[in-house]
Design an enzyme around this catalytic site. Structure first.
Site, PDB file in Angstrom:
ATOM      1  N   ASP A  32      33.515  60.922  48.743  1.00 27.32           N
ATOM      2  CA  ASP A  32      32.838  61.654  47.711  1.00 27.32           C
ATOM      3  C   ASP A  32      32.312  63.022  47.900  1.00 27.32           C
ATOM      4  O   ASP A  32      32.477  63.326  48.907  1.00 27.32           O
ATOM      5  CB  ASP A  32      31.479  60.635  47.186  1.00 27.32           C
ATOM      6  CG  ASP A  32      31.171  60.746  45.755  1.00 27.32           C
ATOM      7  OD1 ASP A  32      31.586  59.827  44.902  1.00 27.32           O
ATOM      8  OD2 ASP A  32      30.546  61.683  45.199  1.00 27.32           O
ATOM      9  N   MET A  49      31.404  51.480  41.833  1.00 32.64           N
ATOM     10  CA  MET A  49      32.816  50.931  41.177  1.00 32.64           C
ATOM     11  C   MET A  49      33.574  51.480  42.748  1.00 32.64           C
ATOM     12  O   MET A  49      34.390  50.529  42.981  1.00 32.64           O
ATOM     13  CB  MET A  49      33.065  51.844  40.064  1.00 32.64           C
ATOM     14  CG  MET A  49      34.958  51.798  40.006  1.00 32.64           C
ATOM     15  SD  MET A  49      35.330  49.967  39.604  1.00 32.64           S
ATOM     16  CE  MET A  49      34.931  49.894  37.973  1.00 32.64           C
ATOM     17  N   VAL A 104      36.676  58.692  39.725  1.00 33.13           N
ATOM     18  CA  VAL A 104      35.313  59.516  39.323  1.00 33.13           C
ATOM     19  C   VAL A 104      35.126  59.587  37.814  1.00 33.13           C
ATOM     20  O   VAL A 104      35.659  58.434  37.214  1.00 33.13           O
ATOM     21  CB  VAL A 104      35.686  60.904  39.559  1.00 33.13           C
ATOM     22  CG1 VAL A 104      36.183  61.118  41.178  1.00 33.13           C
ATOM     23  CG2 VAL A 104      37.100  61.479  38.697  1.00 33.13           C
ATOM     24  N   VAL A 105      34.262  60.271  37.376  1.00 31.77           N
ATOM     25  CA  VAL A 105      33.688  60.134  36.195  1.00 31.77           C
ATOM     26  C   VAL A 105      34.575  60.236  35.071  1.00 31.77           C
ATOM     27  O   VAL A 105      35.920  60.761  35.200  1.00 31.77           O
ATOM     28  CB  VAL A 105      32.644  61.248  35.690  1.00 31.77           C
ATOM     29  CG1 VAL A 105      33.198  62.457  35.718  1.00 31.77           C
ATOM     30  CG2 VAL A 105      31.952  61.047  34.371  1.00 31.77           C
ATOM     31  N   GLU A 106      34.440  59.459  33.888  1.00 26.47           N
ATOM     32  CA  GLU A 106      35.404  59.302  32.925  1.00 26.47           C
ATOM     33  C   GLU A 106      35.748  60.283  31.806  1.00 26.47           C
ATOM     34  O   GLU A 106      35.451  60.163  30.770  1.00 26.47           O
ATOM     35  CB  GLU A 106      35.355  57.951  32.102  1.00 26.47           C
ATOM     36  CG  GLU A 106      36.434  57.268  31.187  1.00 26.47           C
ATOM     37  CD  GLU A 106      37.361  56.797  31.907  1.00 26.47           C
ATOM     38  OE1 GLU A 106      38.195  56.316  31.235  1.00 26.47           O
ATOM     39  OE2 GLU A 106      37.751  56.599  33.005  1.00 26.47           O
ATOM     40  N   GLY A 133      49.591  14.575  41.977  1.00 25.82           N
ATOM     41  CA  GLY A 133      50.274  13.394  42.169  1.00 25.82           C
ATOM     42  C   GLY A 133      50.664  13.489  43.681  1.00 25.82           C
ATOM     43  O   GLY A 133      50.912  12.463  44.126  1.00 25.82           O
ATOM     44  N   ASN A 173      34.768  45.916  36.109  1.00 24.33           N
ATOM     45  CA  ASN A 173      33.474  45.878  36.712  1.00 24.33           C
ATOM     46  C   ASN A 173      32.782  44.320  36.458  1.00 24.33           C
ATOM     47  O   ASN A 173      32.770  43.779  35.262  1.00 24.33           O
ATOM     48  CB  ASN A 173      32.579  47.034  36.285  1.00 24.33           C
ATOM     49  CG  ASN A 173      31.631  47.404  37.271  1.00 24.33           C
ATOM     50  OD1 ASN A 173      31.746  47.036  38.478  1.00 24.33           O
ATOM     51  ND2 ASN A 173      30.647  47.919  36.879  1.00 24.33           N
ATOM     52  N   ALA A 184      52.479  17.176  40.132  1.00 27.18           N
ATOM     53  CA  ALA A 184      53.659  16.867  39.127  1.00 27.18           C
ATOM     54  C   ALA A 184      54.114  18.406  38.907  1.00 27.18           C
ATOM     55  O   ALA A 184      53.439  19.258  38.851  1.00 27.18           O
ATOM     56  CB  ALA A 184      53.008  16.381  38.114  1.00 27.18           C
ATOM     57  N   GLU A 203      43.563  18.044  38.310  1.00 28.53           N
ATOM     58  CA  GLU A 203      44.262  17.568  36.862  1.00 28.53           C
ATOM     59  C   GLU A 203      43.044  18.395  35.770  1.00 28.53           C
ATOM     60  O   GLU A 203      43.476  18.647  34.717  1.00 28.53           O
ATOM     61  CB  GLU A 203      44.433  16.214  36.640  1.00 28.53           C
ATOM     62  CG  GLU A 203      45.501  15.909  37.503  1.00 28.53           C
ATOM     63  CD  GLU A 203      45.510  15.299  38.836  1.00 28.53           C
ATOM     64  OE1 GLU A 203      46.443  14.788  39.345  1.00 28.53           O
ATOM     65  OE2 GLU A 203      44.206  15.619  39.181  1.00 28.53           O
ATOM     66  N   GLU A 227      47.762  11.602  45.097  1.00 33.92           N
ATOM     67  CA  GLU A 227      47.853  10.189  44.706  1.00 33.92           C
ATOM     68  C   GLU A 227      48.878   9.510  45.536  1.00 33.92           C
ATOM     69  O   GLU A 227      48.824   8.210  45.735  1.00 33.92           O
ATOM     70  CB  GLU A 227      48.088  10.146  43.177  1.00 33.92           C
ATOM     71  CG  GLU A 227      47.082  10.668  42.469  1.00 33.92           C
ATOM     72  CD  GLU A 227      47.438  10.868  40.869  1.00 33.92           C
ATOM     73  OE1 GLU A 227      46.748  10.318  40.114  1.00 33.92           O
ATOM     74  OE2 GLU A 227      48.169  11.770  40.724  1.00 33.92           O
ATOM     75  N   TYR A 242      41.473  36.993  31.741  1.00 31.31           N
ATOM     76  CA  TYR A 242      40.963  37.685  33.197  1.00 31.31           C
ATOM     77  C   TYR A 242      40.104  38.899  32.820  1.00 31.31           C
ATOM     78  O   TYR A 242      39.352  39.219  33.851  1.00 31.31           O
ATOM     79  CB  TYR A 242      42.118  38.050  34.007  1.00 31.31           C
ATOM     80  CG  TYR A 242      42.678  36.700  34.645  1.00 31.31           C
ATOM     81  CD1 TYR A 242      42.040  35.777  35.011  1.00 31.31           C
ATOM     82  CD2 TYR A 242      44.131  36.731  35.339  1.00 31.31           C
ATOM     83  CE1 TYR A 242      42.796  34.425  35.416  1.00 31.31           C
ATOM     84  CE2 TYR A 242      44.618  35.690  35.823  1.00 31.31           C
ATOM     85  CZ  TYR A 242      43.940  34.667  35.977  1.00 31.31           C
ATOM     86  OH  TYR A 242      44.316  33.543  36.696  1.00 31.31           O
TER      87      TYR A 242
END
Length: 715
Positions: A344, A325, A401-403, A117, A454, A69, A140, A120, A660
């Site tokens: 890396d 990661m 890479v590292v934050e 539908g 993550n 529908a 549904e 159906e 999300y």
């Protein structure tokens, strides 16, 4: 031509056989909108009026049969008075029943998908032939409702109550082999033989070789189950479905009850029972939220698809920084068909990244979703390297890479010198300003953020962050690549924390405030999990990592000191100082034990109470409702600010980002939908009641204006 409209045509094929073809003009798919339903009525009347017709083939003129529908048209009906909605549903069901009662055999050729539908419609036919790549189902319940065009009546009478309950309560799409196994279809054939096979079966029915009336009869009668069999079947099913669906999703259990209530009824009475259940669910806030979520998803797909034209094709990708990661990003890229370099500076990290990809692929093989050969092909699409040797051929690089600002800037400048001038570089940063990171680059217009969550294989969201100097092609290319990876990208403008982390940390600030007020963190977790979150805030912090949370909190405090700077040490500071980093170290708010299962076992740890005791003031008596308010108000208000400031373009994108990205309860629709459900005026009143807790709890002027004018975020 027996009948011709804009959605349906009925034409003679010879020897009394006609074809009713669904082919909605101006749309890529067939769906039951008002136009199609009106024409279905007219087409059925034309078939009933023509005594020369001996059989009807039902088919699609598109690559899919009927997707269901058109919920965008019917959402207004859901808000109508119950009697109006009931009358509409019964009228639609009369069309399906009149079609089912035609005095000639009917055969449907099911191609692509037939859902809701659309399926159906198939159930109303006497015989069903399905292409081998097609799928069918009644999804549904995912919208908070039950089938309303006869699905709970016809399917149990065709495949048995147990199978029908499984199909309807789960709401999943079913492949051809499964549909044939349970008797939902009569034959499965190669896609290119579908029409031929369906016509052959129809001719056999017309010739009397197949008893179409005998096939039709069970759909008109009560279920063939005795009273004792019914009790055993339905009571056990209700217990199982209720446990699986949980308390916040009433539709799956309601479907079982509807089938049970209609078990002893003939078709017409059973359809009335189905309509009654459908109408009741359609008026719930859960249905409104889940339908809203569906519409938000459709809007998001349309918006992100628009970037395709400006996007550069990504034929070769690269990720800088391996480990879990980087390995997850590499796995997802290669799995969806884009080969990727994984670089890396340490072999140990390369091995860890490859091990992560191997682990994810092994899971798919174990579940039968990949063959061993396909697993090998995906692994071949991941090329580990310690050098920049082949980066000149890379279309898009993800830095992971590292934050740390200085480290990222150095790595970004280094890689920019190795790639082609038109290559896109994206940073997988969770909090650091994209505009600041771009200061180290010669070509900032080719740079943007690409924030994965993550674990990468499980989390659907990717935030694509536009910096002050980011060009549109960089955004378009990154969005298109994220979609190709199977992710849902949301484009946000640069600010500390971007969208998801910026909104999440006021929620966590509310949590630390409750701890300071003497509220036990385990009780807070229980309350918020009962509210609908997949995990409470203490458990969430342990999963995220206490060190990661402190870092993000500090970035946000620097960016928004008037709201997010906290005075003195908080619970997460104390845990960090004690080396309790959460799951990664085996202890955070909880202790964790590895027992061989995919995730560690969570255990109580009395030491935490002692550690946090110096932070706890005089305990207050707070009800569960106030605990919810003290956490949800700052989260929702920060979401409002993000929308007002243009960090995110629409309410739909803001809500989808939270669902999300952090697991906001889907049945509540998102932060802004939640405000709408409460009512903007009531929400503002609640916020002002808690305003003494600080700036995080104070409504914006624009929100106050919305409350005064009776406005909402979603019309």
């Amino acid at each position: 031509m027996i009948y011709e409209g804009k959605a349906i045509r009925v034409q003679a094929l010879g020897d009394g056989i006609v074809e009713m073809q669904f082919d909605l003009e101006g749309d890529s798919v067939n769906k039951f909108n008002r136009l199609t339903l009106n024409e279905f009525r007219q087409a059925v009347d034309a078939l009933r009026a023509d005594a020369s017709i001996r059989g009807v083939l039902v088919a699609s003129g598109k690559g899919m049969f009927i997707v269901g529908a058109d919920i965008t048209e019917f959402i207004e009906l859901f808000r109508a008075p119950e009697e109006e909605l009931r009358g509409w549903c019964l009228e639609v069901n009369r069309i399906f029943s009149d079609f089912e009662d035609l005095p000639v055999p009917t055969v449907v050729a099911i191609n692509g998908v037939a859902l809701g539908g659309g399926f159906e419609m198939c159930l109303a036919c006497d015989f069903r032939v399905m292409g081998e790549s097609a799928t069918v189902g009644l999804p549904e319940v995912k919208l908070g409702i039950n089938p309303g065009f006869g699905g709970t009546v016809r399917l149990p009478r065709l495949i048995g109550s147990d199978n029908a309950i499984e199909w309807i309560a789960a709401g999943k799409e079913n492949r051809a082999a499964e549909a044939l196994k349970v008797g939902a279809v009569d034959a499965v054939v190669a896609d290119d033989r579908l029409r031929e096979a369906a016509l052959d079966l129809l001719r056999r029915a017309v010739a009397g070789e197949l008893d179409f009336r005998g096939r039709r009869q069970p759909k008109l009668e009560p279920l063939k189950l005795g009273n004792v069999e019914q009790m055993m079947a339905f009571e056990s099913a209700k217990a199982y479905v209720a446990a699986q669906a949980g308390p916040h999703y009433p539709a799956p259990l309601a479907a079982v009850k509807t089938i049970q209530k209609a078990a002893n009824a003939g078709r017409e009475a059973a359809l009335e029972i189905e309509v009654g259940g459908f109408v009741k669910l359609a008026g719930t806030s859960v249905a409104e939220s889940l339908v809203g979520l569906f519409l938000n998803e459709q809007e998001l797909k349309r918006k992100t698809k628009k970037y395709d034209k400006a996007a550069r094709a990504v034929k070769q990708a690269a990720v800088l920084g391996a480990g879990i990661m980087g390995g997850g990003i590499a796995y997802q890229s290669a799995l969806k068909g884009t080969p990727i370099l994984m670089k890396d500076i340490r072999e140990e990290s390369i091995r860890l990244g490859l091990a992560e990809a191997d682990k994810q692929l092994a899971k798919r093989v174990e579940k039968g979703r990949l063959t061993v050969l396909q697993m090998a092909e995906v692994l071949n699409g991941i090329r580990p390297t310690l050098s920049y040797g082949d980066f000149g051929q890379v279309d898009l690089v993800i830095e992971a890479v590292v934050e740390k600002l200085e480290v990222k800037q150095a790595v970004l400048a280094e890689v920019e010198a190795q790639v082609a001038e038109d290559s896109v570089i994206a940073s997988n940063t969770s909090t650091i300003s994209i505009s600041r990171l771009a200061d180290s680059l010669e070509r900032p217009e080719r740079f943007c953020g690409m924030h994965f969550f993550n674990p990468v294989p499980l989390m659907p969201l990717v935030e694509v962050i536009r910096g002050e100097r980011t060009g549109e092609q960089a955004i378009a290319t990154t969005v298109a690549y994220a979609r190709k990876m199977g992710k849902t990208p949301i484009v946000v403008n640069d600010c500390p924390g971007f969208l998801v982390n910026r909104v999440l940390f006021p929620y966590l600030s509310g949590f630390t405030g409750l701890l300071a007020a003497g509220i036990d963190f385990q009780r807070i977790d229980r309350v918020m999990e009962a509210f609908g979150w997949p995990m409470g805030p203490a458990y969430l912090l342990d999963v995220v990592g206490i060190d990661t949370a402190v870092h993000a909190r500090n970035v946000l405090a620097e960016g928004y000191p008037e709201r997010m700077k906290e005075e003195g040490a908080t619970a997460i500071d104390v845990l960090l100082g004690a080396g309790r980093l959460g799951q990664k170290s085996g202890a955070g708010f909880y202790a964790y034990e590895r027992d061989g299962s995919p995730k560690p076992k969570k255990l109580d740890d009395p030491q935490v109470t002692e550690l946090l005791r110096p932070l706890v003031g005089e305990a207050r008596e707070l009800g569960d409702e106030e605990i919810v308010e003290r956490l949800m108000l700052p989260l929702c208000l920060e979401t409002v600010r993000c929308l007002e400031e243009g960090v995110v373009e629409s309410a739909a994108e803001a809500d989808m980002g939270l669902i999300y990205g952090v697991g906001f309860p889907p049945f509540r629709g998102g932060a802004l939908r939640y405000i709408d459900t409460l009512g903007v005026a009531r929400f503002v009143e609640l916020a002002e009641r808690h305003a003494e807790l600080g700036p995080l709890y104070r409504p914006t002027e624009k929100l106050r204006d919305m409350a005064r004018q009776g406005q909402s975020f979603f019309a």
